[in-house]
Design an enzyme around this catalytic site. Structure first.
Site: not given
Ligand code: FAD
Ligand code: NAD
Length: 465
Positions: A42, A206, A320, A444
């Site tokens: 992801t 929200e 991550a 600084h």
């Molecule tokens: P994932 O990254 O979800 O990877 C799991 C992998 O397993 C996937 O590639 C999937 O295809 C594979 N998989 C699943 N099931 C199977 C199977 N049965 N067989 C083979 N492969 C399989 N986190 C941060 O720390 N900083 C950020 O700025 C940040 N920004 C984000 C922005 C967005 C839009 C999103 C959606 C998430 C963000 N996150 C961020 C969260 C971060 O992406 C996740 O916490 C992180 O990717 C988790 O890593 P993971 O290895 O647990 O799983």
């Molecule tokens: P989030 O938990 O950060 O936010 C979800 C929000 O949706 C909450 O504020 C909640 O109150 C609201 N909500 C829930 N149901 C609702 C409804 N029916 N109507 C209106 N509001 C509603 O979740 P996210 O933004 O989807 O992100 C998921 C996870 O991905 C985060 O918790 C974080 O772990 C990870 N992530 C991390 C980063 C980063 O590290 N910079 C960036 C993106 C995502």
């Protein structure tokens, strides 16, 4: 197809899985990793990296737009910029592609075998993978589940048509004129702000009483202010109810239980993420759960011997760098080293405008643990470097024990403060006291001086305020 036997099998090549496999390979463990989609998970493909690329492009666009019409106090004047979102997305895809190859290369360098396909447990030691060329059986002494997470879908607002997930939002090649974002959390605000800067008319819906409810209101205030400046409408205490009958508006219910319709070209639903618990044969091995996640102990062991789990599938915070740290630790354990989870904090960064960083305990969390605390807060308005970057909004805050000054938590909100997260994490991990931070020479002019000044303030003798 010939069966594969190995010491370690990792399911999922996201940040958790691929780091685990690389480290295990480096340690000489015979390792196989299975990935159903692209290496990097992801985070690399549809999360951290692409979102930060889009956020950067949006920042640049907004900066130039702001300068156009002689609005810049810097004395720079430019023509109004134009956006080709398809090109922006192609640039973002290029970065993702380079990193995909980078992860594959690192796995190969560590002598990890990569199998493409979806893995499914037959039993605790055997997994079958549906590959393009047939079913591959893999037997392993140890298996690590790193299947990650997926966006939560609202049953009354399923993805499809105008209703999009973060993955779809990061692939749009045409800017939505009106974007409604459901959920004012991490993703909703990071992407909502980016689209507002690119020119969409954004409304955030929200459910809670304020945006980013996981942070204290002092930290989120500058973000709320900026949302106003960017023309983003924020509706708090408002719940999405469904799509209008014509499909061109979101129906919401506000706290006064009135129904409202918000016209929208796209509706981005970002109401959290859920662990991927399906599709890999959980029913065959029946592991214990902790709520919706897999239950793990301080070594990431599940309830079945020889089966570990790491990353988003194991719970909050779904970040991550937590997944990577767990992956590294499990690889060491599998290689026979003595390790357990002993981290003092997992820093978190919200890449909003301005950015928010937290590491360790907030004042409220420290007090809830019955701690007597000292707090030092230093505003960027009194920081020379911040002024030179038009970044005077925000502050650094240090929370320490009142008795021995041990730092319990550090928070900041401000322009570019994500890069301070390293210093914050290190201070807490090393068991720094206020005197250690105050006594460290900070170069600084940098925003980091705000950190030193916050520690000095907690000690009662800040120099620049
Ligand atoms: P994932 O990254 O979800 O990877 C799991 C992998 O397993 C996937 O590639 C999937 O295809 C594979 N998989 C699943 N099931 C199977 C199977 N049965 N067989 C083979 N492969 C399989 N986190 C941060 O720390 N900083 C950020 O700025 C940040 N920004 C984000 C922005 C967005 C839009 C999103 C959606 C998430 C963000 N996150 C961020 C969260 C971060 O992406 C996740 O916490 C992180 O990717 C988790 O890593 P993971 O290895 O647990 O799983
Ligand atoms: P989030 O938990 O950060 O936010 C979800 C929000 O949706 C909450 O504020 C909640 O109150 C609201 N909500 C829930 N149901 C609702 C409804 N029916 N109507 C209106 N509001 C509603 O979740 P996210 O933004 O989807 O992100 C998921 C996870 O991905 C985060 O918790 C974080 O772990 C990870 N992530 C991390 C980063 C980063 O590290 N910079 C960036 C993106 C995502």
């Amino acid at each position: 197809m010939k069966d594969i036997s190995c010491k370690l099998l990792v399911i999922g090549a996201g940040p958790g899985g691929y780091v685990c496999a690389i480290r295990a390979g480096q340690l000489g463990v015979d390792t196989v990793i299975v990935e159903a989609e692209k290496p990097g998970g992801t985070c690399l493909n549809v999360g951290c990296i692409p979102s930060k690329a889009l956020i950067h492009a949006a920042e640049e666009f907004e900066k130039v737009s702001h300068m156009a019409g002689a609005k810049s106090p810097l004395g720079i004047s430019v023509e109004a910029p134009k956006l080709d979102l398809a090109k922006t997305i192609a640039w973002k895809n290029g970065i993702v592609g380079r990193l995909n190859s980078g992860v594959t290369g690192l796995l190969k360098k560590a002598k990890v075998k990569i199998v493409h396909g979806r893995a499914k447990f037959r039993d605790g030691k055997t997994v079958e993978v549906e590959t393009e060329t047939g079913t591959q059986i893999i037997r392993a002494e140890t298996v690590v589940i790193a299947t990650g997470s997926a966006p939560v879908e609202l049953p009354f607002l399923p993805f499809g048509g105008p209703v999009i997930s973060s993955t779809d939002a990061l692939a749009l090649t045409k800017l939505p004129e009106r974007l409604v974002v459901v959920g004012g959390g991490y993703i909703g605000l990071e992407l909502g702000i980016a689209f507002a800067k690119l020119g969409s008319k954004v409304t955030v819906v929200e459910a809670e009483a304020r945006i980013l409810p996981q942070y204290d209101s002092e930290l989120t205030r500058p973000v709320s202010k900026r949302l106003g400046e960017l023309g983003v409408t924020v509706l708090t205490g408002a719940k999405a109810k469904g799509l209008s009958s014509k499909g061109d508006a979101l129906v919401i219910e506000t706290s006064g239980s009135e129904e409202q319709k918000l016209s929208a070209d796209k509706i981005l639903v970002t109401v959290g993420r859920k662990p991927v618990m399906e599709g890999w044969g959980l029913e065959e091995i029946d592991l214990d759960r902790a709520g919706k996640f897999l239950r793990i102990d301080d070594q990431c062991r599940t309830s079945m011997r020889g089966v570990y789990a790491i990353g988003d599938v194991t719970g909050e915070p779904m970040l991550a760098h937590r997944a990577m740290a767990q992956g590294e630790m499990v690889a060491e354990i599998v290689a026979g080293n003595k390790r357990s989870w002993d981290k003092r904090c997992i820093p978190a960064v919200c890449f909003t405008d301005p950015e928010i960083v937290t590491a360790g305990l907030s004042p409220e969390e420290a007090r809830a643990q019955g701690r007597e605390i000292k707090i030092g807060q230093f505003p960027f308005a009194a920081n020379g470097r911040a002024m030179t970057m038009l970044g005077e909004e925000g502050f650094v805050r240090v929370v320490a024990r009142a008795d021995n000054h041990l730092v319990l938590g550090i928070q900041a909100v401000g322009h570019g403060v994500s890069e301070l997260s390293t210093a914050f994490g290190l201070a807490i991990e090393m068991g720094a006291r206020l005197e250690d931070i105050a006594g460290t020479i900070h170069a600084h002019p940098t925003q980091g001086e705000g950190f030193q000044e916050a520690a000095l303030k907690a000690l009662g003798h800040a120099l620049h305020i």
